[in-house]
Design a protein around this motif. Structure first.
Motif, PDB file in Angstrom:
ATOM      1  N   THR A 208       0.844  -1.194   0.000  1.00 30.16           N
ATOM      2  CA  THR A 208       0.000   0.000   0.000  1.00 30.16           C
ATOM      3  C   THR A 208       0.878   1.242   0.000  1.00 30.16           C
ATOM      4  OG1 THR A 208      -1.657  -1.214   1.274  1.00 30.16           O
ATOM      5  CG2 THR A 208      -1.891   1.186   1.140  1.00 30.16           C
ATOM      6  N   SER A 209       0.769   2.049  -1.044  1.00 31.74           N
ATOM      7  CA  SER A 209       1.532   3.294  -1.136  1.00 31.74           C
ATOM      8  C   SER A 209       0.745   4.436  -0.504  1.00 31.74           C
ATOM      9  CB  SER A 209       1.850   3.627  -2.601  1.00 31.74           C
ATOM     10  OG  SER A 209       2.743   2.666  -3.145  1.00 31.74           O
ATOM     11  N   LEU A 210       1.462   5.310   0.192  1.00 36.80           N
ATOM     12  CA  LEU A 210       0.857   6.458   0.869  1.00 36.80           C
ATOM     13  C   LEU A 210       1.283   7.730   0.145  1.00 36.80           C
ATOM     14  CD1 LEU A 210       1.501   5.480   4.612  1.00 36.80           C
ATOM     15  CD2 LEU A 210      -0.157   4.557   2.980  1.00 36.80           C
ATOM     16  N   TYR A 211       0.330   8.630  -0.057  1.00 37.42           N
ATOM     17  CA  TYR A 211       0.563   9.818  -0.862  1.00 37.42           C
ATOM     18  C   TYR A 211       0.216  11.100  -0.103  1.00 37.42           C
ATOM     19  CZ  TYR A 211       0.099   6.320  -4.607  1.00 37.42           C
ATOM     20  OH  TYR A 211       0.237   5.209  -5.397  1.00 37.42           O
ATOM     21  N   GLN A 212       0.831  12.191  -0.564  1.00 42.53           N
ATOM     22  CA  GLN A 212       0.369  13.509  -0.152  1.00 42.53           C
ATOM     23  C   GLN A 212       0.156  14.347  -1.405  1.00 42.53           C
ATOM     24  OE1 GLN A 212       3.403  14.941   2.459  1.00 42.53           O
ATOM     25  NE2 GLN A 212       4.787  15.566   0.821  1.00 42.53           N
ATOM     26  N   PRO A 213      -0.878  15.188  -1.417  1.00 38.72           N
ATOM     27  CA  PRO A 213      -1.144  16.020  -2.597  1.00 38.72           C
ATOM     28  C   PRO A 213      -0.002  16.998  -2.840  1.00 38.72           C
ATOM     29  CG  PRO A 213      -3.035  15.988  -1.105  1.00 38.72           C
ATOM     30  CD  PRO A 213      -1.892  15.387  -0.360  1.00 38.72           C
TER      31      PRO A 213
ATOM     32  N   LYS B 260       4.302  10.321  -3.957  1.00 37.62           N
ATOM     33  CA  LYS B 260       4.357   9.127  -3.114  1.00 37.62           C
ATOM     34  C   LYS B 260       5.362   9.361  -1.996  1.00 37.62           C
ATOM     35  CE  LYS B 260       6.542   5.230  -3.992  1.00 37.62           C
ATOM     36  NZ  LYS B 260       6.942   3.897  -4.528  1.00 37.62           N
ATOM     37  N   VAL B 261       4.930   9.086  -0.759  1.00 39.51           N
ATOM     38  CA  VAL B 261       5.795   9.279   0.403  1.00 39.51           C
ATOM     39  C   VAL B 261       6.495   7.975   0.777  1.00 39.51           C
ATOM     40  CG1 VAL B 261       5.837   9.890   2.863  1.00 39.51           C
ATOM     41  CG2 VAL B 261       4.395  11.181   1.275  1.00 39.51           C
ATOM     42  N   LYS B 262       5.759   6.860   0.716  1.00 41.35           N
ATOM     43  CA  LYS B 262       6.327   5.565   1.102  1.00 41.35           C
ATOM     44  C   LYS B 262       5.404   4.459   0.630  1.00 41.35           C
ATOM     45  CE  LYS B 262       5.723   4.158   5.422  1.00 41.35           C
ATOM     46  NZ  LYS B 262       5.697   4.112   6.894  1.00 41.35           N
TER      47      LYS B 262
END
Length: 254
Positions: free
Chosen positions: A179-184, A208-210
């Motif tokens: 599962t990839s975690l994102y920030q706008p 993508k942060v991680k």
């Protein structure tokens, strides 16, 4: 066989959450390795039902038509009568551990600051669905993903409170398909915060942060808010079966 008595599961599951450390970037979450004891994890593997007992998630009416056609679901509330009694008893016992008052209290306590911030800043849409003090319910399910499964950035439905994604592979060969975690990249308009973004939109609008790796016996946990953007970035080139166990807490008006 019955591995552990129900009260022991409540305690073990709750203690795992309570003893874990919140990770704040890009939103509050947990990523826990070795959540289950090794013998118990092996029993979980042995008791995953055959694909014949699963439904294509697009046929359940619970997701949008743009959702991946490669995902199949087995509801641990609705579908237990499809499987043999031994398997049914096993999953009922797991259900009882995760649906317990103790597990809810451990989770809500761990994410207390996250919950406080969310409910102090509810959008109009959230207020209409959740109210000020929502009634809590929980759903559990097994998931199978196949071939080219992937998922663009999304925050999950407004009525979601907590989401647990337990990764159940038999080895770590496809650990990158987690599962990839994102920030706008910039502040998004409130009207599209709940949108399910395409792969192309995700690349354009998000950083993508991680990635929480799809490792054996690991779990990714987060408290849903309007910026809990996550998805599955890597295409399943190996075309391997991805098995997951989901525990989702929802809120609704009393």
């Amino acid at each position: 066989k019955v591995y552990i008595i129900m009260n022991d599961l409540k305690t073990k599951f709750s203690n795992k959450i309570s003893s874990s450390q919140i990770i704040e970037d890009p939103f509050d979450h947990l990523y826990i390795r070795d959540f289950f004891e090794d013998d118990f994890y092996n029993e979980i593997q042995e008791n995953i039902p055959d694909i014949k007992s699963f439904d294509k998630i697009l046929n359940t009416g619970t997701v949008s038509k743009n959702y991946s056609p490669e995902r199949y679901i087995f509801s641990l509330q609705r579908d237990l009568d499809k499987i043999p009694k031994k398997q049914k008893d096993f999953w009922n016992q797991i259900n009882n551990g995760f649906l317990s008052k103790e597990f809810w209290e451990a989770t809500s306590s761990k994410f207390s600051e996250t919950l406080k911030e969310r409910f102090e800043n509810l959008t109009k849409a959230e207020k209409e669905i959740l109210g000020k003090t929502p009634k809590i319910s929980c759903r559990t399910a097994l998931i199978k993903d196949f071939t080219k499964y992937q998922l663009g950035a999304h925050t999950d439905s407004i009525n979601k409170i907590f989401s647990f994604l337990f990764y159940l592979p038999s080895n770590n060969k496809i650990k990158d398909i987690g599962t990839s975690l994102y920030q706008p990249k910039e502040i998004l308009d409130e009207k599209i915060l709940t949108k399910h973004f395409t792969r192309e939109e995700t690349k354009e609008l998000f950083q993508k942060v991680k990635t929480c790796e799809f490792n054996m016996n690991s779990v990714f946990v987060f408290a849903r808010n309007n910026y809990s953007f996550h998805g599955v970035e890597e295409i399943n080139i190996e075309q391997s079966e991805r098995n997951l166990f989901l525990v989702n807490f929802y809120g609704s008006k009393n």
